[in-house]
Design a protein around this motif. Structure first.
Motif, PDB file in Angstrom:
ATOM      1  N   LYS A   7      32.096  27.438 -44.603  1.00  0.00           N
ATOM      2  CA  LYS A   7      32.014  27.818 -46.009  1.00  0.00           C
ATOM      3  C   LYS A   7      32.830  26.862 -46.868  1.00  0.00           C
ATOM      4  O   LYS A   7      32.456  26.561 -47.987  1.00  0.00           O
ATOM      5  CB  LYS A   7      32.505  29.247 -46.198  1.00  0.00           C
ATOM      6  CG  LYS A   7      31.562  30.276 -45.655  1.00  0.00           C
ATOM      7  CD  LYS A   7      32.067  31.671 -45.922  1.00  0.00           C
ATOM      8  CE  LYS A   7      31.089  32.676 -45.347  1.00  0.00           C
ATOM      9  NZ  LYS A   7      31.508  34.053 -45.618  1.00  0.00           N
ATOM     10  N   ILE A   8      33.933  26.377 -46.336  1.00  0.00           N
ATOM     11  CA  ILE A   8      34.779  25.438 -47.080  1.00  0.00           C
ATOM     12  C   ILE A   8      34.014  24.149 -47.336  1.00  0.00           C
ATOM     13  O   ILE A   8      34.047  23.601 -48.437  1.00  0.00           O
ATOM     14  CB  ILE A   8      36.095  25.171 -46.325  1.00  0.00           C
ATOM     15  CG1 ILE A   8      36.923  26.458 -46.272  1.00  0.00           C
ATOM     16  CG2 ILE A   8      36.878  24.029 -46.967  1.00  0.00           C
ATOM     17  CD1 ILE A   8      38.113  26.388 -45.359  1.00  0.00           C
ATOM     18  N   GLU A   9      33.296  23.659 -46.334  1.00  0.00           N
ATOM     19  CA  GLU A   9      32.526  22.427 -46.504  1.00  0.00           C
ATOM     20  C   GLU A   9      31.409  22.621 -47.531  1.00  0.00           C
ATOM     21  O   GLU A   9      31.166  21.741 -48.352  1.00  0.00           O
ATOM     22  CB  GLU A   9      31.946  21.977 -45.172  1.00  0.00           C
ATOM     23  CG  GLU A   9      33.010  21.473 -44.216  1.00  0.00           C
ATOM     24  CD  GLU A   9      32.478  21.243 -42.817  1.00  0.00           C
ATOM     25  OE1 GLU A   9      32.779  20.170 -42.278  1.00  0.00           O
ATOM     26  OE2 GLU A   9      31.788  22.123 -42.293  1.00  0.00           O
ATOM     27  N   ILE A  10      30.742  23.754 -47.493  1.00  0.00           N
ATOM     28  CA  ILE A  10      29.696  24.034 -48.470  1.00  0.00           C
ATOM     29  C   ILE A  10      30.305  24.157 -49.861  1.00  0.00           C
ATOM     30  O   ILE A  10      29.754  23.662 -50.834  1.00  0.00           O
ATOM     31  CB  ILE A  10      28.884  25.279 -48.083  1.00  0.00           C
ATOM     32  CG1 ILE A  10      28.024  24.955 -46.860  1.00  0.00           C
ATOM     33  CG2 ILE A  10      28.021  25.755 -49.240  1.00  0.00           C
ATOM     34  CD1 ILE A  10      27.240  26.116 -46.307  1.00  0.00           C
ATOM     35  N   ALA A  11      31.451  24.775 -49.965  1.00  0.00           N
ATOM     36  CA  ALA A  11      32.120  24.919 -51.256  1.00  0.00           C
ATOM     37  C   ALA A  11      32.481  23.560 -51.849  1.00  0.00           C
ATOM     38  O   ALA A  11      32.549  23.408 -53.065  1.00  0.00           O
ATOM     39  CB  ALA A  11      33.361  25.781 -51.116  1.00  0.00           C
ATOM     40  N   PHE A  63      22.456  30.637 -49.471  1.00  0.00           N
ATOM     41  CA  PHE A  63      23.110  31.936 -49.311  1.00  0.00           C
ATOM     42  C   PHE A  63      24.519  31.944 -49.914  1.00  0.00           C
ATOM     43  O   PHE A  63      24.960  32.952 -50.449  1.00  0.00           O
ATOM     44  CB  PHE A  63      23.187  32.340 -47.838  1.00  0.00           C
ATOM     45  CG  PHE A  63      21.876  32.831 -47.308  1.00  0.00           C
ATOM     46  CD1 PHE A  63      21.337  34.037 -47.729  1.00  0.00           C
ATOM     47  CD2 PHE A  63      21.174  32.091 -46.381  1.00  0.00           C
ATOM     48  CE1 PHE A  63      20.131  34.492 -47.254  1.00  0.00           C
ATOM     49  CE2 PHE A  63      19.960  32.548 -45.886  1.00  0.00           C
ATOM     50  CZ  PHE A  63      19.434  33.741 -46.328  1.00  0.00           C
ATOM     51  N   GLN A  64      25.214  30.817 -49.805  1.00  0.00           N
ATOM     52  CA  GLN A  64      26.602  30.770 -50.257  1.00  0.00           C
ATOM     53  C   GLN A  64      26.749  30.301 -51.697  1.00  0.00           C
ATOM     54  O   GLN A  64      27.694  30.705 -52.382  1.00  0.00           O
ATOM     55  CB  GLN A  64      27.422  29.863 -49.331  1.00  0.00           C
ATOM     56  CG  GLN A  64      27.511  30.444 -47.934  1.00  0.00           C
ATOM     57  CD  GLN A  64      28.272  29.540 -46.992  1.00  0.00           C
ATOM     58  OE1 GLN A  64      29.224  28.884 -47.401  1.00  0.00           O
ATOM     59  NE2 GLN A  64      27.865  29.488 -45.742  1.00  0.00           N
ATOM     60  N   LEU A  92      20.460  23.441 -46.103  1.00  0.00           N
ATOM     61  CA  LEU A  92      20.015  23.893 -47.417  1.00  0.00           C
ATOM     62  C   LEU A  92      19.954  25.414 -47.473  1.00  0.00           C
ATOM     63  O   LEU A  92      20.332  26.030 -48.467  1.00  0.00           O
ATOM     64  CB  LEU A  92      18.652  23.293 -47.762  1.00  0.00           C
ATOM     65  CG  LEU A  92      18.166  23.544 -49.186  1.00  0.00           C
ATOM     66  CD1 LEU A  92      19.087  22.863 -50.192  1.00  0.00           C
ATOM     67  CD2 LEU A  92      16.737  23.075 -49.362  1.00  0.00           C
ATOM     68  N   ARG A  93      19.534  26.033 -46.402  1.00  0.00           N
ATOM     69  CA  ARG A  93      19.477  27.495 -46.325  1.00  0.00           C
ATOM     70  C   ARG A  93      20.883  28.099 -46.421  1.00  0.00           C
ATOM     71  O   ARG A  93      21.096  29.078 -47.124  1.00  0.00           O
ATOM     72  CB  ARG A  93      18.795  27.918 -45.025  1.00  0.00           C
ATOM     73  CG  ARG A  93      18.542  29.392 -44.904  1.00  0.00           C
ATOM     74  CD  ARG A  93      17.661  29.653 -43.689  1.00  0.00           C
ATOM     75  NE  ARG A  93      17.343  31.051 -43.604  1.00  0.00           N
ATOM     76  CZ  ARG A  93      18.006  31.938 -42.884  1.00  0.00           C
ATOM     77  NH1 ARG A  93      19.034  31.549 -42.156  1.00  0.00           N
ATOM     78  NH2 ARG A  93      17.648  33.198 -42.860  1.00  0.00           N
ATOM     79  N   ALA A  94      21.845  27.508 -45.741  1.00  0.00           N
ATOM     80  CA  ALA A  94      23.223  27.994 -45.797  1.00  0.00           C
ATOM     81  C   ALA A  94      23.775  27.859 -47.217  1.00  0.00           C
ATOM     82  O   ALA A  94      24.451  28.761 -47.710  1.00  0.00           O
ATOM     83  CB  ALA A  94      24.100  27.225 -44.808  1.00  0.00           C
TER      84      ALA A  94
END
Length: 70
Positions: free
Chosen positions: A8-12, A49-50, A44-46
């Motif tokens: 989640k940190i990387e996506i953020a 969602f986030q 992209l899907r992750a």
């Protein structure tokens, strides 16, 4: 970036440009093997969602459909 272990940190930390580049790769579908494309799709899907605001323009790439299981 290994999408199977993305946190989640990387996506953020992803920028609009990162998501645009990801979507461009998916649109071009010019991968050397099917797993590269699948990894990008899962990423992209992750993100969807986030951080759904970041993928609004690219949601069609996910081909998400509502299923009526009733």
């Amino acid at each position: 970036m290994n999408t199977l272990t993305i946190s989640k940190i990387e996506i953020a930390a992803m920028t609009d440009k990162d998501v645009e580049d990801l979507a461009t790769r998916l649109e071009q579908d010019n991968y050397s093997n099917a797993f590269e494309g699948l990894n990008d799709w899962h990423l992209l899907r992750a993100i969807a969602f986030q951080r759904p605001d970041m993928v609004e323009s690219y949601i069609y790439l996910l081909d998400l459909e509502a299923y009526d299981e009733a």
